[in-house]
Design a protein around this motif. Structure first.
Motif, PDB file in Angstrom:
ATOM      1  N   ASN A  62      21.951  36.396  -6.326  1.00  0.00           N
ATOM      2  CA  ASN A  62      20.809  35.877  -7.095  1.00  0.00           C
ATOM      3  C   ASN A  62      20.969  36.187  -8.574  1.00  0.00           C
ATOM      4  O   ASN A  62      20.659  35.361  -9.431  1.00  0.00           O
ATOM      5  CB  ASN A  62      19.495  36.503  -6.599  1.00  0.00           C
ATOM      6  CG  ASN A  62      19.042  35.939  -5.269  1.00  0.00           C
ATOM      7  OD1 ASN A  62      19.705  35.069  -4.708  1.00  0.00           O
ATOM      8  ND2 ASN A  62      17.931  36.435  -4.765  1.00  0.00           N
ATOM      9  N   THR A  72      15.357  38.983  -8.048  1.00  0.00           N
ATOM     10  CA  THR A  72      14.633  39.680  -6.983  1.00  0.00           C
ATOM     11  C   THR A  72      15.016  39.078  -5.636  1.00  0.00           C
ATOM     12  O   THR A  72      15.572  37.979  -5.568  1.00  0.00           O
ATOM     13  CB  THR A  72      13.100  39.530  -7.123  1.00  0.00           C
ATOM     14  OG1 THR A  72      12.785  38.134  -7.095  1.00  0.00           O
ATOM     15  CG2 THR A  72      12.588  40.140  -8.403  1.00  0.00           C
ATOM     16  N   THR A  73      14.696  39.798  -4.580  1.00  0.00           N
ATOM     17  CA  THR A  73      14.725  39.215  -3.235  1.00  0.00           C
ATOM     18  C   THR A  73      13.426  39.619  -2.561  1.00  0.00           C
ATOM     19  O   THR A  73      12.832  40.629  -2.900  1.00  0.00           O
ATOM     20  CB  THR A  73      15.876  39.752  -2.362  1.00  0.00           C
ATOM     21  OG1 THR A  73      15.621  41.131  -2.084  1.00  0.00           O
ATOM     22  CG2 THR A  73      17.201  39.602  -3.035  1.00  0.00           C
ATOM     23  N   ASN A  74      12.991  38.822  -1.616  1.00  0.00           N
ATOM     24  CA  ASN A  74      11.760  39.156  -0.890  1.00  0.00           C
ATOM     25  C   ASN A  74      11.738  38.456   0.450  1.00  0.00           C
ATOM     26  O   ASN A  74      12.719  37.819   0.842  1.00  0.00           O
ATOM     27  CB  ASN A  74      10.537  38.784  -1.736  1.00  0.00           C
ATOM     28  CG  ASN A  74      10.491  37.311  -2.086  1.00  0.00           C
ATOM     29  OD1 ASN A  74      11.150  36.502  -1.453  1.00  0.00           O
ATOM     30  ND2 ASN A  74       9.726  36.961  -3.093  1.00  0.00           N
TER      31      ASN A  74
HETATM   32  C1  NAG Z   1       9.828  35.226  -3.221  1.00  0.00           C
HETATM   33  O1  NAG Z   1       8.721  34.682  -2.529  1.00  0.00           O
HETATM   34  C2  NAG Z   1       8.116  33.572  -3.143  1.00  0.00           C
HETATM   35  C3  NAG Z   1       6.973  33.119  -2.289  1.00  0.00           C
HETATM   36  O2  NAG Z   1       6.263  34.190  -1.797  1.00  0.00           O
HETATM   37  C4  NAG Z   1       9.129  32.453  -3.362  1.00  0.00           C
HETATM   38  O3  NAG Z   1       8.539  31.402  -4.065  1.00  0.00           O
HETATM   39  C5  NAG Z   1      10.315  32.983  -4.152  1.00  0.00           C
HETATM   40  O4  NAG Z   1      11.304  32.009  -4.271  1.00  0.00           O
HETATM   41  C6  NAG Z   1      10.902  34.203  -3.462  1.00  0.00           C
HETATM   42  N1  NAG Z   1      11.969  34.753  -4.289  1.00  0.00           N
HETATM   43  C7  NAG Z   1      13.143  35.105  -3.812  1.00  0.00           C
HETATM   44  C8  NAG Z   1      14.114  35.632  -4.800  1.00  0.00           C
HETATM   45  O5  NAG Z   1      13.417  35.010  -2.630  1.00  0.00           O
END
Ligand code: NAG
Ligand code: NAG
Ligand code: NAG
Ligand code: NAG
Ligand code: NAG
Ligand code: NAG
Ligand code: NAG
Ligand code: NAG
Ligand code: NAG
Length: 661
Positions: A62, A72-74
């Protein structure tokens, strides 16, 4: 030992990698500015470490793909959020190097689920929640001051005070600059250099809060030559040495990796990261394993398993269950979730995925493997194999096609109503399985968690007892074992709950409850206040000589009355409050199979009256403060509350083992 060799090799390799990195690290400011800051919560699933490795890798790509020095990652399960912010003056290459180096340090926090580290050029954090807008965190915000005095050789005629004032003005101005310049600013004044950086996920207001706090920290460093304020959302530094690049600002940032040295550094750092991650995970695993090793000799277990060829590769089982797809999930036990899996040869199996959970996890795993592999009986679920090498431990059982008994008895929309004959078969089969556990094999085993949801039915509705996670063996010399309390309320014998006293008679009690549930088609709810428990109801009807009323109405009266009376009598005998009065499982089988007239089933004398309130007062009046019941107090309270929820489906309370140290 091979473990030691691995560890030494790892460290030798790492040291050489870090030495190789040294010349490269000055430029990307990949030097550590803070200690590694770890949280406190520990991972509870074995899939955590694979997730960690995978997400830290994703963060890297990323970052490489992002237009800025931020990524970030989530959105993972287990929850894992990570952030990387390089200071904006770093070139893309230097940023990747800084991240790669910091990534080798962060696994030091494992298996804790939160960690962060400040480098001089970047910041990395991971946690179990979305922290991206956090600006300050008093618990972890920190500063780092160089002990060397900063004004010594410099042209500050007013001495320390002037140096102080200058730095104060510089810090003030660089903060303002950053706030007006999307979170980043560098300034120089009279030979002092300053840099302010907020994470790009912060709003201007959050950035201001963060920098204001960092400003105070940094001012506390004076009159040091160098001061860094490091907050949850920003980094602020002044120094008498120029530490930032100002020629790479603007168009200078190269994209991708240009210099071969940097490429090598990134690759080496990535390798180091992987090794440290696996080392940290491995070390955590070994710690747990070692404790276990002290308690039981494991050699026997692994030898017999290696010989028996009962091993499967983790990958094979992962594929067999379609990567533990939720659609393959069969159920949830105390020690883990169970999935349906199809092996490459077409065999269908049940794969139990054990929760990675402290000492109990390993305890239960080895208990289960050790005991079950030695046990074979038509009424016990058969263990086919296990996998201990992968990231989590898996047990492979024979697949029992029907659902567990509770679904047939209590589900609102039952697929099928069990006939009286089928019910008798289930009762007898369960009794035989239990009798085998209690004495039919070379070890005496108390199951401890006999309940209708632990009795599986095969295609002929023949019962198979499952979930040996809580079983414990005990030597012939000991009459009871009281290491802890485990089981499901509503099925647990009173002496076991109140005094932690565990004998085979505790299983007999649970069996009695199951017998009554089977005959009556009702759950034994320990928390129904007004109508009383099933045991009370049956006892009352038995006393009044109205046993036929107790039998499951769904049977429409289609049952032999004499046999029904006997079954209820057996159920009540087994659930008598005094353990000594309960029959053994062998006697129960006799009662069930001998039809001759003069072989009378004894009359039950003692009503069990096992409801939560009675138990509570019993426990409180039983003087001893170390009674397990005292410890269970909380569980009782919470469950009584949840039982008042509108749901008519009462979920049995599970009391996890508590060590009575
Ligand atoms: C993080 O989560 C949001 C929605 O909750 C999304 O739009 C975004 O792309 C995500 N970012 C990553 C880096 O995965
Ligand atoms: C995150 O970890 C903390 C312990 O450090 C725990 O209290 C909290 O419930 C966890 N949150 C999530 C969403 O798992
Ligand atoms: C970064 O991305 C470029 C292409 O955009 C790619 O060639 C390079 O290998 C990537 N580097 C890393 C470390 O992922
Ligand atoms: C961060 O954002 C969430 C909602 O996205 C909010 O609930 C929380 O209060 C915010 N935290 C801070 C420190 O601003
Ligand atoms: C403190 O700063 C001086 C000069 O800037 C430098 O030579 C020294 O290495 C620094 N010491 C530490 C502990 O960072
Ligand atoms: C200025 O320097 C002195 C050292 O004499 C120090 O004690 C004081 O805290 C500094 N003042 C400020 C505002 O930083
Ligand atoms: C800070 O900025 C103000 C106004 O722009 C200027 O007068 C002052 O000299 C600056 N101070 C330093 C230390 O840069
Ligand atoms: C912020 O930047 C704008 C131009 O981009 C400038 O006009 C303004 O004076 C700046 N404000 C401060 C406080 O530096
Ligand atoms: C950037 O560097 C040049 C010299 O290369 C110097 O004159 C200038 O003051 C520097 N700017 C900052 C903000 O440090």
């Amino acid at each position: 030992m091979t473990h030691k060799t691995t560890i030494i090799l790892t460290w030798v390799t790492l040291t050489s990698i870090l030495l190789t990195l040294q010349p490269v690290t000055c430029e990307p400011r990949a030097t550590q500015a803070s200690r590694l800051i770890c949280g406190s919560g520990r991972a509870t699933t074995a899939s955590y470490i694979p997730t960690f490795v995978q997400q830290m890798e994703r963060l890297s790509s990323n970052l490489n793909n992002s237009q800025t020095n931020f990524a970030t990652t989530n959105n993972t399960s287990p929850p894992f959020y990570a952030l990387i912010q390089c200071h904006k003056d770093l070139s893309r290459t230097d940023c990747l190097v800084c991240y790669a180096v910091s990534r080798t340090a962060v696994p030091g926090c494992l298996p804790v689920t939160a960690g962060r580290i400040f480098m001089d050029g970047c910041f990395v954090r991971y946690d179990n929640y979305s922290f991206f807008n956090e600006s300050v965190d008093p618990k972890t915000d920190t500063r780092n001051c160089n002990s060397t005095s900063g004004f010594g050789g410099r042209d500050f005629k007013g001495g320390v005070l002037e140096f102080n004032t200058s730095v104060g003005g510089l810090v003030e101005n660089v903060t303002k600059l950053a706030l007006n310049n999307s979170g980043f600013g560098v300034l120089e004044w009279r030979g002092v250099y300053g840099l302010a950086q907020c994470w790009e996920s912060l709003s201007v207001e959050e950035c201001r809060v963060c920098l204001d706090s960092a400003k105070k920290e940094v001012m506390g460093c004076l009159p040091s030559a160098d001061g860094r304020g490091m907050n949850a959302g920003c980094f602020l530094r002044y120094s008498t040495q120029k530490f930032y690049e100002n020629d790479s600002l603007g168009g200078g940032g190269s994209s991708g990796l240009s210099s071969p040295g940097a490429k090598v550094a990134v690759v080496l750092a990535a390798v180091a990261f992987l090794m440290i991650s696996s080392f940290a995970g491995y070390a955590a695993y070994m710690r747990i394993l070692k404790r276990r090793e002290e308690k039981k000799n494991m050699g026997m277990l692994s030898n017999s398993f290696n010989k028996s060829g009962l091993k499967y590769k983790y990958e094979t089982l992962e594929k067999a269950t379609n990567f533990f797809d939720i659609s393959n999930k069969l159920g949830q036990g105390g020690a883990g979730s169970v999935y349906k899996g199809t092996l490459p040869n077409g065999d269908v199996v049940a794969v139990k995925r054990l929760f990675f959970n402290t000492r109990q996890w390993v305890d239960e795993f080895f208990n289960e493997v050790n005991l079950i592999s030695a046990i074979e009986h038509k009424n016990l679920v058969k263990l086919l194999a296990c996998s201990i090498e992968g990231p989590e431990s898996l047990l492979v059982y024979e697949f029992v096609p029907n659902k567990s008994l509770d679904h047939f008895l209590f589900d609102k929309d039952k697929v099928q109503i069990l006939s009286w004959k089928q019910r008798m078969g289930v009762i007898l089969g369960t009794a035989e399985g239990l009798a085998y556990l209690h004495g039919g094999c070379h070890v005496r085993i108390i199951h401890r968690d006999i309940k209708s949801s632990n009795i599986l039915l095969d295609k002929d509705f023949s019962p198979k007892i499952a979930d040996f996670g809580l079983v414990r063996t005990f030597g012939a010399d000991r009459s009871h074992l009281s290491t802890g309390i485990a089981g499901t309320l509503g099925y647990m014998a009173p002496e076991y709950i109140v005094r932690g006293q565990l004998t085979e008679k505790a299983d007999v009690f649970s069996f009695g409850v199951v017998v009554l549930e089977i005959a009556c088609g009702k759950r034994n709810n320990a928390f129904v206040e007004d109508s009383g428990s099933l045991l009370q109801t049956v006892w009352k009807l038995y006393k009044d000589g109205a046993v036929a009323e107790a039998i499951d109405p769904l049977l429409d009266g289609e049952f032999p009355e004499q046999e029904a009376l006997q079954v209820l009598q057996i159920g009540l005998l087994c659930t008598q409050a005094s353990a000594a009065l309960r029959p053994s499982m062998t006697q129960v089988i006799e009662f069930l199979t001998t039809k001759d007239e003069d072989h009378q089933i004894p009359i039950p004398h003692q009503p069990p009256f096992l409801n939560a309130r009675a138990l509570m007062s019993q426990g409180l009046s039983s003087s001893s403060t170390s009674s397990p019941l005292t410890k269970l107090g909380l569980s009782y309270t919470t469950t009584s509350q949840s039982s008042t929820a509108p749901s008519s489906e009462w979920a049995p309370l599970r009391i996890d083992e508590m060590s009575t140290s």
